[in-house]
Write a protein that holds these residues in place. Structure first.
Motif, PDB file in Angstrom:
ATOM      1  N   SER A  45     -17.466  68.477  11.954  1.00  0.00           N
ATOM      2  CA  SER A  45     -18.138  67.831  12.456  1.00  0.00           C
ATOM      3  C   SER A  45     -18.104  69.243  13.403  1.00  0.00           C
ATOM      4  O   SER A  45     -19.119  69.585  14.233  1.00  0.00           O
ATOM      5  N   TYR A  59     -21.559  73.597  15.547  1.00  0.00           N
ATOM      6  CA  TYR A  59     -21.343  71.996  15.343  1.00  0.00           C
ATOM      7  C   TYR A  59     -22.453  71.318  14.700  1.00  0.00           C
ATOM      8  O   TYR A  59     -23.013  72.684  13.657  1.00  0.00           O
ATOM      9  N   GLU A  63     -25.361  65.816  12.400  1.00  0.00           N
ATOM     10  CA  GLU A  63     -25.469  64.961  12.997  1.00  0.00           C
ATOM     11  C   GLU A  63     -25.858  64.287  14.393  1.00  0.00           C
ATOM     12  O   GLU A  63     -26.827  65.150  15.077  1.00  0.00           O
ATOM     13  N   ARG A  67     -23.107  62.254  18.631  1.00  0.00           N
ATOM     14  CA  ARG A  67     -21.802  62.970  18.748  1.00  0.00           C
ATOM     15  C   ARG A  67     -22.440  65.239  18.735  1.00  0.00           C
ATOM     16  O   ARG A  67     -20.883  65.296  18.446  1.00  0.00           O
ATOM     17  N   GLN A  68     -22.960  65.436  18.539  1.00  0.00           N
ATOM     18  CA  GLN A  68     -23.228  67.209  18.800  1.00  0.00           C
ATOM     19  C   GLN A  68     -22.544  67.417  19.642  1.00  0.00           C
ATOM     20  O   GLN A  68     -21.790  68.090  19.645  1.00  0.00           O
ATOM     21  N   THR A  71     -18.691  67.167  19.988  1.00  0.00           N
ATOM     22  CA  THR A  71     -17.916  68.383  18.676  1.00  0.00           C
ATOM     23  C   THR A  71     -17.678  69.090  19.495  1.00  0.00           C
ATOM     24  O   THR A  71     -16.958  69.879  19.660  1.00  0.00           O
ATOM     25  N   LYS A  92     -14.363  65.154  10.004  1.00  0.00           N
ATOM     26  CA  LYS A  92     -14.524  63.558  10.513  1.00  0.00           C
ATOM     27  C   LYS A  92     -13.272  62.011   9.637  1.00  0.00           C
ATOM     28  O   LYS A  92     -13.217  61.823  10.076  1.00  0.00           O
ATOM     29  N   ASN A 114      -9.311  66.028  22.058  1.00  0.00           N
ATOM     30  CA  ASN A 114     -10.539  64.819  22.134  1.00  0.00           C
ATOM     31  C   ASN A 114     -10.414  64.254  23.513  1.00  0.00           C
ATOM     32  O   ASN A 114     -11.461  63.926  24.137  1.00  0.00           O
ATOM     33  N   SER A 151     -21.432  57.916  23.274  1.00  0.00           N
ATOM     34  CA  SER A 151     -21.766  56.815  22.496  1.00  0.00           C
ATOM     35  C   SER A 151     -20.807  55.636  23.173  1.00  0.00           C
ATOM     36  O   SER A 151     -20.247  55.770  24.032  1.00  0.00           O
TER      37      SER A 151
END
Length: 167
Positions: A45, A59, A63, A67-68, A71, A92, A114, A151
């Protein structure tokens, strides 16, 4: 990981970023990091690279946008929290978390990155402000995910980590 929340909040304050959605690419560029999209292997990713006092976030351009964004924020987390360690390649696959690297502290660093990404993209104070404006009958997770450009699973996880019980 309260210190990570504070680091993300401090960064947003320092960069004078307080409007939704938070743009992690702009944040990184304000810190003089080079941010580039690239064709990466399907299971990669992003990459954070520190080389000769130059910092790069790469990145995967294949994707999706959400998601980008995550990341880039994750790799920015590596910069803020771990830049002296050099290179991070974020795959991933969760297999990384079940192998020998688990004993090296690599898993902790990925969790920290994260957590930083979540705190950067979904700051507690802005979540609280948005929650005040949503009626109970609305789909809170969907509305917030859309406003913060993350998301629905990321927003759900973030709200849970902040102690909200929405179910």
């Amino acid at each position: 990981m309260k210190y990570i929340e504070e680091k993300a909040e401090d960064l947003l304050t320092q960069l004078k970023v307080n409007k939704l959605p938070i743009n992690p690419k702009v944040c990184a560029e304000k810190l003089n990091l080079t941010v580039e999209a690239a064709m990466l292997e399907d299971d990669i990713s992003g990459i954070f690279l520190a080389e000769n006092s130059e910092y790069y976030i790469i990145y995967n351009k294949n994707e999706g946008t959400l998601r980008q964004r995550f990341t880039i924020a994750h790799e920015l987390g590596h910069f803020i929290l771990h830049k002296d360690l050099g290179v991070f390649v974020d795959r991933k696959s969760t297999a990384l978390y079940r192998n020998s690297s688990s004993a090296t502290g690599e898993v902790l660093k990925e969790r920290e990155a994260n957590a930083f990404a979540a705190a950067l993209l979904m700051p507690r104070i802005l979540i609280e402000k948005e929650l005040d404006a949503i009626s109970e009958s609305e789909d809170i997770i969907e509305i917030l995910a859309d406003k913060f450009k993350v998301s629905k699973p990321a927003m759900s996880f973030r709200l849970s980590n902040l102690g909200y019980e929405l179910f």
